[in-house]
Scaffold this motif. Sequence first.
Motif, PDB file in Angstrom:
ATOM      1  N   ILE A 190       0.842  -1.199   0.000  1.00 51.85           N
ATOM      2  CA  ILE A 190       0.000   0.000   0.000  1.00 51.85           C
ATOM      3  C   ILE A 190       0.874   1.245   0.000  1.00 51.85           C
ATOM      4  N   ASP A 191       0.511   2.238  -0.824  1.00 55.03           N
ATOM      5  CA  ASP A 191       1.308   3.458  -0.924  1.00 55.03           C
ATOM      6  C   ASP A 191       0.879   4.492   0.110  1.00 55.03           C
ATOM      7  N   ASP A 205      -3.273   2.057  -3.658  1.00 56.31           N
ATOM      8  CA  ASP A 205      -2.189   1.242  -4.195  1.00 56.31           C
ATOM      9  C   ASP A 205      -2.073   1.560  -5.676  1.00 56.31           C
TER      10      ASP A 205
END
Length: 554
Positions: free
Chosen positions: A49-50, A442
């Motif tokens: 996940i960003d 994401d």
Amino acid sequence: MADRKPSLKVVSLGGLGEIGKNMTVLEYGDDIIIIDCGVAFPEDDMLGIDLVIPDYSYLTKNRDRVKALFLTHGHEDHIGSIPYFLKEMNVPIYATKLTLGLVDNKLKEHDVKAESYCILPGETVKAGCFEVEFIRTTHSIADSVAFAIKTPVGIIVHSGDFKIDYTPIQGEAMDLQRFAELGKEGVLLFLCESTNVEQKGYTMSERTVGSIFEQIFDDSEDSRIIVATFSSNIHRIQQVINSAHKHNRKVVIIGRSMNNAAKTAIELGYLTVPENIMIEPSELKNYTPEQLTIITTGSQGEPMAALSRMAASDHRQVEINQLDKIIISASPIPGNEKLISKVINELMKKGADVLYEGLMEVHVSGHAKQEEIKLMHALVKPKYLMPIHGEYKHLKQHKELAKNMGMPKENIFLMSNGEVLEISRDNAKVVNSVHSGHILVDGLGVGDVGNIVLKDRRHLSQDGLMIVVISVDKEISEIVAGPEIISRGFVYVREAEDLLDEAKNVVSEALDRCSWRKNTEWSLIKAAIKESLREFVWLKTKRSPMILPIIMEV
Ligand SMILES: [Zn+2]
Ligand SMILES: [Zn+2]
């Protein structure tokens, strides 16, 4: 007679019980205003996940009532979700100049348009029944403000993020008089940040870091100096540039976010750069170490940031050597300690001299410690308090601090995200909750990765994958190919041929047992394969990889 007037509602959709994704909503009758719209960074178990943004579905459901978004300052935990939010909502933004400049960069990157208004500290904006006054504060980014919000039930003060710096690097000090005046007028509710509430005393002025820089530059006659800090800490960057200028050094800025922030700050007049001091990274080779200062990203040990790449000998322009003096001018955000330690170790192994918080006072916090928070309480003198911007332990500690200053404990609200505080002139209580939570980003996907996908990612990351492929010809009731077993992240195939051969036998036996020739329910057959293989693998290896049977009909 019962009071039929609407009451004021205050609810945070993020920022309570966490440091990050700050977003607070004020609501009265048909009017809603929002304060801040930030991101949080993913937890360790949110694989791939960003970013994490607040779940603001409560606002999209009430979109017609939302009048404005007000921003306290330009840090990611206060502005980072704006591009995502504005893709769904059309809301005007009100903020100070530098904050808007940083938001504009973000919006351009995401190709999102916004209606925005630049407001000066001291000015007031009307939004529905609310009047929002911008009040100058000091923090680790320029142009930070607090808000005094006139509502039909009384004045609400929102502190934003602040420290009390009497000698800021640029601009005026915090407008303490205004907070005192508001206190005299009478403040109903104070939403006050809690980040450093566990720490005794005062946070030192940003200027103290400048004197330490001076000492270091004085003592570094033969070295190239590399400073890593937060890209948004314009005042810190200014102090590095000042010292470099004084010591006749050129300055190179490395890292995309650092370059963007510096460019915006120079354009808007928040960063003063002497002529001919800046050079491009490609010009580094034209100078000797003692003529150079590098300002870089990566103060949190982020693996992709410039400093980490330098530490890993993976940076195109900068090779670390024993003539480097590296200053990590930041403290680790909780959770980043290991990353930054690793970078420091690697830099030291290359012979560089590394100075970091703990060794030297090369960083000061941007958040108020206990005595500053107490001063704000004493000035604002609120009837009710809602601690914000902190993990649960910080909010709790803030409650203790207020109690010790004489505030009745029933007037202090220790809230969670989504809980609604209903407040009138002489009463405040938590009434219910609205939907809140987080949305995971994401890549280009917003919200498409949820608990099930994360669970699979964790399973794959811990145990790997086994794929079983079988081709059958139903007409002649024969297995024409397979079972083949393909695995990733489970065992090294070349050294586990015996195990995989045995596994194939296990699959064949399972197929025979469930008499697949008569049974055409492929899902039952797949389940039987999975079950027997899982048992076998566990018995042999005490591991449980994800097993994916694929049956192809030919
Ligand atoms: Zn913050
Ligand atoms: Zn901040």
